[in-house]
Design a protein around this motif. Structure first.
Motif, PDB file in Angstrom:
ATOM      1  N   MET A 171       0.851  -1.202   0.000  1.00  5.65           N
ATOM      2  CA  MET A 171       0.000   0.000   0.000  1.00  5.65           C
ATOM      3  C   MET A 171       0.887   1.252   0.000  1.00  5.65           C
ATOM      4  O   MET A 171       1.858   1.325   0.752  1.00  5.65           O
ATOM      5  N   THR A 172       0.574   2.182  -0.846  1.00 11.27           N
ATOM      6  CA  THR A 172       1.321   3.428  -0.919  1.00 11.27           C
ATOM      7  C   THR A 172       1.190   4.198   0.385  1.00 11.27           C
ATOM      8  O   THR A 172       0.093   4.376   0.899  1.00 11.27           O
ATOM      9  N   GLU A 230      -3.714  -7.412 -12.849  1.00 11.36           N
ATOM     10  CA  GLU A 230      -5.030  -7.761 -12.322  1.00 11.36           C
ATOM     11  C   GLU A 230      -6.035  -7.796 -13.471  1.00 11.36           C
ATOM     12  O   GLU A 230      -5.901  -7.062 -14.447  1.00 11.36           O
ATOM     13  N   LYS A 231      -7.040  -8.610 -13.332  1.00  9.78           N
ATOM     14  CA  LYS A 231      -8.077  -8.678 -14.353  1.00  9.78           C
ATOM     15  C   LYS A 231      -9.078  -7.543 -14.137  1.00  9.78           C
ATOM     16  O   LYS A 231      -9.606  -7.365 -13.044  1.00  9.78           O
ATOM     17  N   ILE A 232      -9.319  -6.787 -15.194  1.00 11.35           N
ATOM     18  CA  ILE A 232     -10.271  -5.678 -15.121  1.00 11.35           C
ATOM     19  C   ILE A 232     -11.681  -6.205 -15.363  1.00 11.35           C
ATOM     20  O   ILE A 232     -11.924  -6.916 -16.343  1.00 11.35           O
ATOM     21  N   GLU A 233     -12.602  -5.866 -14.469  1.00  8.70           N
ATOM     22  CA  GLU A 233     -13.997  -6.281 -14.655  1.00  8.70           C
ATOM     23  C   GLU A 233     -14.592  -5.593 -15.881  1.00  8.70           C
ATOM     24  O   GLU A 233     -14.271  -4.434 -16.169  1.00  8.70           O
ATOM     25  N   LYS A 278     -10.750   7.976  -9.362  1.00  8.61           N
ATOM     26  CA  LYS A 278     -10.566   7.836  -7.917  1.00  8.61           C
ATOM     27  C   LYS A 278     -11.022   6.453  -7.434  1.00  8.61           C
ATOM     28  O   LYS A 278     -10.307   5.770  -6.699  1.00  8.61           O
ATOM     29  N   LYS A 279     -12.211   6.031  -7.863  1.00 10.01           N
ATOM     30  CA  LYS A 279     -12.734   4.729  -7.442  1.00 10.01           C
ATOM     31  C   LYS A 279     -11.936   3.582  -8.048  1.00 10.01           C
ATOM     32  O   LYS A 279     -11.784   2.528  -7.438  1.00 10.01           O
ATOM     33  N   LEU A 280     -11.396   3.786  -9.252  1.00  7.15           N
ATOM     34  CA  LEU A 280     -10.598   2.737  -9.891  1.00  7.15           C
ATOM     35  C   LEU A 280      -9.276   2.522  -9.163  1.00  7.15           C
ATOM     36  O   LEU A 280      -8.774   1.403  -9.086  1.00  7.15           O
ATOM     37  N   THR A 281      -8.693   3.605  -8.607  1.00  3.98           N
ATOM     38  CA  THR A 281      -7.414   3.483  -7.914  1.00  3.98           C
ATOM     39  C   THR A 281      -7.541   2.700  -6.615  1.00  3.98           C
ATOM     40  O   THR A 281      -6.565   2.120  -6.137  1.00  3.98           O
ATOM     41  N   SER A 282      -8.730   2.691  -6.038  1.00  4.11           N
ATOM     42  CA  SER A 282      -8.935   1.926  -4.806  1.00  4.11           C
ATOM     43  C   SER A 282      -9.217   0.452  -5.107  1.00  4.11           C
ATOM     44  O   SER A 282      -9.241  -0.386  -4.213  1.00  4.11           O
ATOM     45  N   LYS A 283      -9.418   0.159  -6.385  1.00  2.00           N
ATOM     46  CA  LYS A 283      -9.774  -1.199  -6.806  1.00  2.00           C
ATOM     47  C   LYS A 283      -8.635  -1.911  -7.526  1.00  2.00           C
ATOM     48  O   LYS A 283      -8.462  -3.125  -7.390  1.00  2.00           O
ATOM     49  N   TYR A 284      -7.856  -1.142  -8.305  1.00  2.66           N
ATOM     50  CA  TYR A 284      -6.774  -1.729  -9.089  1.00  2.66           C
ATOM     51  C   TYR A 284      -5.476  -0.948  -8.900  1.00  2.66           C
ATOM     52  O   TYR A 284      -5.489   0.236  -8.559  1.00  2.66           O
ATOM     53  N   PRO A 331      -2.449   1.074 -10.490  1.00  7.59           N
ATOM     54  CA  PRO A 331      -2.421   1.915 -11.702  1.00  7.59           C
ATOM     55  C   PRO A 331      -1.963   1.215 -12.960  1.00  7.59           C
ATOM     56  O   PRO A 331      -2.517   1.420 -14.040  1.00  7.59           O
ATOM     57  N   PHE A 332      -0.928   0.347 -12.862  1.00  4.42           N
ATOM     58  CA  PHE A 332      -0.423  -0.335 -14.051  1.00  4.42           C
ATOM     59  C   PHE A 332      -1.461  -1.257 -14.679  1.00  4.42           C
ATOM     60  O   PHE A 332      -1.365  -1.600 -15.855  1.00  4.42           O
ATOM     61  N   SER A 333      -2.456  -1.650 -13.885  1.00  2.00           N
ATOM     62  CA  SER A 333      -3.467  -2.576 -14.391  1.00  2.00           C
ATOM     63  C   SER A 333      -4.475  -1.908 -15.311  1.00  2.00           C
ATOM     64  O   SER A 333      -5.039  -2.547 -16.201  1.00  2.00           O
ATOM     65  N   PHE A 334      -4.713  -0.595 -15.104  1.00  3.70           N
ATOM     66  CA  PHE A 334      -5.750   0.059 -15.908  1.00  3.70           C
ATOM     67  C   PHE A 334      -5.266   1.222 -16.770  1.00  3.70           C
ATOM     68  O   PHE A 334      -5.924   1.578 -17.751  1.00  3.70           O
ATOM     69  N   ILE A 335      -4.112   1.804 -16.451  1.00  2.06           N
ATOM     70  CA  ILE A 335      -3.663   2.969 -17.226  1.00  2.06           C
ATOM     71  C   ILE A 335      -3.348   2.595 -18.674  1.00  2.06           C
ATOM     72  O   ILE A 335      -3.561   3.379 -19.590  1.00  2.06           O
ATOM     73  N   LYS A 336      -2.856   1.375 -18.887  1.00  2.00           N
ATOM     74  CA  LYS A 336      -2.553   0.971 -20.266  1.00  2.00           C
ATOM     75  C   LYS A 336      -3.823   0.966 -21.112  1.00  2.00           C
ATOM     76  O   LYS A 336      -3.800   1.321 -22.300  1.00  2.00           O
ATOM     77  N   TRP A 337      -4.950   0.560 -20.508  1.00  2.00           N
ATOM     78  CA  TRP A 337      -6.228   0.579 -21.225  1.00  2.00           C
ATOM     79  C   TRP A 337      -6.733   2.006 -21.395  1.00  2.00           C
ATOM     80  O   TRP A 337      -7.266   2.357 -22.448  1.00  2.00           O
ATOM     81  N   LEU A 338      -6.531   2.834 -20.388  1.00  2.00           N
ATOM     82  CA  LEU A 338      -6.927   4.243 -20.456  1.00  2.00           C
ATOM     83  C   LEU A 338      -6.269   4.917 -21.653  1.00  2.00           C
ATOM     84  O   LEU A 338      -6.924   5.604 -22.446  1.00  2.00           O
ATOM     85  N   PHE A 339      -4.964   4.684 -21.814  1.00  4.95           N
ATOM     86  CA  PHE A 339      -4.231   5.323 -22.911  1.00  4.95           C
ATOM     87  C   PHE A 339      -4.519   4.678 -24.263  1.00  4.95           C
ATOM     88  O   PHE A 339      -4.514   5.365 -25.290  1.00  4.95           O
ATOM     89  N   LEU A 340      -4.782   3.388 -24.264  1.00  2.09           N
ATOM     90  CA  LEU A 340      -5.115   2.740 -25.536  1.00  2.09           C
ATOM     91  C   LEU A 340      -6.426   3.289 -26.081  1.00  2.09           C
ATOM     92  O   LEU A 340      -6.527   3.610 -27.278  1.00  2.09           O
TER      93      LEU A 340
END
Length: 297
Positions: free
Chosen positions: A1-2, A61-64, A174-180, A182-191
């Motif tokens: 945890m950060t 992590e697997k993104i829902e 904000k809610k995504l950061t408490s669930k995943y 950052p490396f798990s979802f930022i790649k999809w955000l930028f894609l």
């Protein structure tokens, strides 16, 4: 945890990178090396490649499925609208004006976080926001720059709309950061953002004369891609994981200070007692808002 300490450090680094980005990005665009929309496509394409390359070497992590919709919306506000309006606005206005206008973001985030995230707005936090805003307004009014914009009112309006879009993005992730992580979802955000940006920036990027780049311009472009895009979009979610969205927002008050000092360093601004007072007010506002309550865990 950060840890909270690392989160605050990450948040400061985000503002440092963004603060330098105002002058560096404008240097590239003013020199007609890359037009705004083409520059946005280039920075997002570069950052997308970096995020996906790193994802190959770390656990994921697997993104829902339902969260992909949130990621798509976050890409619209945090990558597409945010960056297009920012770079186009920066083309028309000065770095100091742009960074000062971005200080409206904490107020928008404070309101949105109270409504969407149920964050409590304390009197101390409100006072900190007001104190920082006063300092930012002094910089806005008296922060003269020798770099005149082509169409300052239009540029300022675009930067303001960018601030609103960025605020919505902060709340969405904000809610995504408490669930995943950052490396798990930022790649999809930028894609998602990259795909949406291609129609806007492809023609301008295709016009770029790469052979005309000087070493300074090349380093500037690399800074925008690696530092002001890859670095900031990685560090910001790490900070959001531990800090409130409103706390993340107040740190944006540091941008006009950093942008002003850097503009001073490169000879685009001057320094006086009034600006020193304004910067001290901004730092005081940041301190009050980031001060952890005694009864907090």
């Amino acid at each position: 945890m950060t840890s909270r300490g690392f989160a605050l450090f990450a948040l400061f680094m985000v503002q440092l990178l963004y603060g330098l980005n105002y002058t560096i990005a404008k240097l590239v665009m003013n020199g007609s090396y890359i037009k705004p929309f083409g520059f946005v496509l280039l920075r997002v394409a570069g950052a997308t490649v970096l995020f996906w390359l790193i994802s190959l070497f770390i656990p994921q992590e697997k993104i829902e499925k339902g969260d992909f919709i949130k990621l798509f919306l976050a890409a619209v506000f945090g990558v597409v609208i945010n960056m297009l309006f920012f770079f186009k606005g920066l083309e028309f206005t000065s770095p100091i004006h742009a960074s000062a206008i971005m200080t409206i973001t904490p107020i928008i985030i404070l309101i949105l976080s109270a409504y969407a995230l149920g964050e409590k707005i304390t009197k101390l936090k409100v006072f900190g926001v007001i104190l920082g805003l006063i300092g930012a307004l002094i910089l806005t009014i008296y922060g003269k720059s020798s770099r005149a914009g082509d169409n300052v009112p239009l540029g300022n309006l675009l930067i303001f709309l960018n601030a609103i879009s960025y605020s919505i993005y902060v709340i969405l992730i904000k809610k995504l950061t408490s669930k995943y992580h950052p490396f798990s979802f930022i790649k999809w955000l930028f894609l998602f953002g990259l795909i949406l940006l291609i129609p806007f920036g492809y023609s301008e990027l295709n016009e770029v004369n790469w052979g005309s780049f000087t070493p300074t311009i090349t380093y500037s472009v690399l800074f925008v891609i690696i530092g002001a895009t890859f670095g900031t979009y990685l560090l910001n979610p790490l900070a959001l994981n531990k800090l409130k969205a409103s706390t993340v927002g107040i740190f944006i008050y540091l941008q006009p200070v950093i942008a002003g000092l850097f503009a001073l360093y490169v000879g685009a601004d001057f320094f006086d007692l009034l600006k020193l007072s304004a910067m001290l007010l901004i730092f005081a506002g940041v301190y009050l808002v980031t001060k952890k309550p005694k009864n907090a865990n």
